[in-house]
Scaffold this motif. Structure first.
Motif, mmCIF file in Angstrom:
data_model
loop_
_atom_site.group_PDB
_atom_site.id
_atom_site.type_symbol
_atom_site.label_atom_id
_atom_site.label_comp_id
_atom_site.label_asym_id
_atom_site.label_seq_id
_atom_site.Cartn_x
_atom_site.Cartn_y
_atom_site.Cartn_z
ATOM 1 N N GLU A 123 0.906 -1.315 -0.025
ATOM 2 C CA GLU A 123 -0.084 0.152 0.004
ATOM 3 C C GLU A 123 0.843 1.130 0.080
ATOM 4 O O GLU A 123 1.817 1.427 0.832
ATOM 5 C CB GLU A 123 -1.019 -0.181 1.180
ATOM 6 N N PRO A 124 0.740 2.425 -1.227
ATOM 7 C CA PRO A 124 1.474 3.450 -1.056
ATOM 8 C C PRO A 124 1.115 4.338 0.016
ATOM 9 O O PRO A 124 0.023 4.170 0.541
ATOM 10 C CB PRO A 124 1.432 3.888 -2.520
ATOM 11 N N ARG A 125 1.881 5.254 -0.084
ATOM 12 C CA ARG A 125 1.570 6.718 0.959
ATOM 13 C C ARG A 125 0.473 7.431 0.358
ATOM 14 O O ARG A 125 0.430 7.370 -1.024
ATOM 15 C CB ARG A 125 2.790 7.411 1.185
ATOM 16 N N PRO A 126 -0.613 7.795 1.109
ATOM 17 C CA PRO A 126 -1.539 8.490 0.710
ATOM 18 C C PRO A 126 -0.804 9.877 -0.296
ATOM 19 O O PRO A 126 -1.490 10.055 -1.300
ATOM 20 C CB PRO A 126 -2.720 8.824 1.487
ATOM 21 N N ASN A 127 -0.060 10.627 0.743
ATOM 22 C CA ASN A 127 0.729 11.572 0.011
ATOM 23 C C ASN A 127 -0.264 12.561 -0.676
ATOM 24 O O ASN A 127 -0.018 12.877 -1.989
ATOM 25 C CB ASN A 127 1.669 11.016 -0.689
ATOM 26 N N GLY A 128 -0.799 13.487 -0.303
ATOM 27 C CA GLY A 128 -1.515 14.503 -0.903
ATOM 28 C C GLY A 128 -2.902 14.412 -0.869
ATOM 29 O O GLY A 128 -3.408 13.225 -0.980
#
Length: 309
Positions: A123-128
């Motif tokens: 799962e990637p960072r939500p980041n934004g």
């Protein structure tokens, strides 16, 4: 008169033998062997000369570094004082444009981003969260039954709205690729959705003629650019059409085998592996094909408009 010695073989007519000057003196060393020392300067004098030379070099280096710092400071002041071009001083914008021309020259629509094994997906960072928050500060969670994706072709009066169910009924595509953030981090993610090129071909809105076309043989009358935005228009990206219609560009509704969550862009987001994450717009609400270069949120703030890697 003395008689010559019969054993004396010296030729009076020959020059006297040459004796090399003695430059070195040998003195017994306390450790046993002889040590040879040069005559002339003492060791202390040699050290003094080296120190003097190093001192001169240090002063010269300091002066050069100081001069370079002043030159860089002047250059920075000059750049910062130039008129703005699309939100940043024009010399920086020209540098970014040069970088874009180079990136466009090396881009190949047939080149594929690397594919990874499914079990490497995380799962990637939500980041934004630009364009994704409601008035209460929480992530929007649009009702999939009421949500619509608006796609325009050139003029605003030529458009089509698609529901999430209609998108799901189009040919499904999925891949495990790397999401690369311009900040330096990356994550391997498994994405699923529908290829944008299939949507463009089926609707015909990417073509100036307005006619559907074969996704495997794109029309020669395609619009040059694609603009995308969130529902409130707070976040927006601009893309070149060859990248937008790349074989791996998805209108994505699933991540790692599950429906998208609000922080990752539900109900629909763009996944474009040939671009940095700033182009992978979340909570996508509108797409417009156009011949006018679209505005781009981060390009207006000093980033590269093309943003390819």
């Amino acid at each position: 008169m003395a008689e010559p010695d019969p054993l004396d073989r010296t030729d009076s007519s020959s020059p006297p033998p040459t004796v090399a000057p003695q430059m070195l003196s040998a003195t017994p060393s306390p450790s046993g062997p002889l040590s040879v020392e040069p005559k002339g300067r003492s060791a202390g004098e040699a050290d003094d000369q080296v120190r003097a030379q190093l001192k001169r070099m240090s002063r010269r280096g300091f002066a050069m570094a100081g001069g370079a710092a002043v030159a860089l400071g002047c250059m920075g002041w000059w750049i910062a004082s130039r008129p703005l071009a699309e939100g940043i001083p024009w010399p920086l914008r020209r540098l970014l444009e040069m970088n874009e021309r180079l990136a466009r020259a090396v881009f190949r629509p047939t080149a594929q981003a690397p594919i990874f094994a499914r079990d490497r997906a995380v799962e990637p960072r939500p980041n934004g969260n630009l364009g994704m928050l409601a008035d209460d500060g929480l992530y929007r969670a649009p009702d999939p039954r009421e949500w619509r994706l608006r796609i325009e072709g050139g003029e605003a009066d030529r458009y089509r709205e698609l529901t999430l169910d209609e998108l799901r009924q189009m040919p499904r595509a999925e891949h495990t690729t790397e999401l690369k953030c311009i900040e330096g981090w990356s994550a391997v993610v498994h994405w699923a959705g529908v290829r944008l090129v299939d949507v463009a071909a089926e609707t015909g809105l990417a073509s100036r003629s307005g006619m559907p076309f074969d996704a495997h043989r794109p029309s020669t009358s395609l619009y040059e650019y694609v603009g995308m935005a969130t529902e409130d228009g707070e976040y927006y990206v601009g893309l070149d059409t060859p990248s937008a219609l790349h074989d791996q560009t998805l209108l994505c509704y699933e991540m790692n085998g599950e429906p998208l969550t609000p922080e990752h862009g539900a109900p629909l987001r763009l996944v474009i592996p040939v671009k940095y994450g700033i182009k992978n717009i979340k909570q996508l609400a509108s797409i417009r094909f156009t011949d006018t270069r679209p505005a781009d949120y981060w390009a207006e703030r000093g980033y590269d408009w093309f943003a390819g890697h």
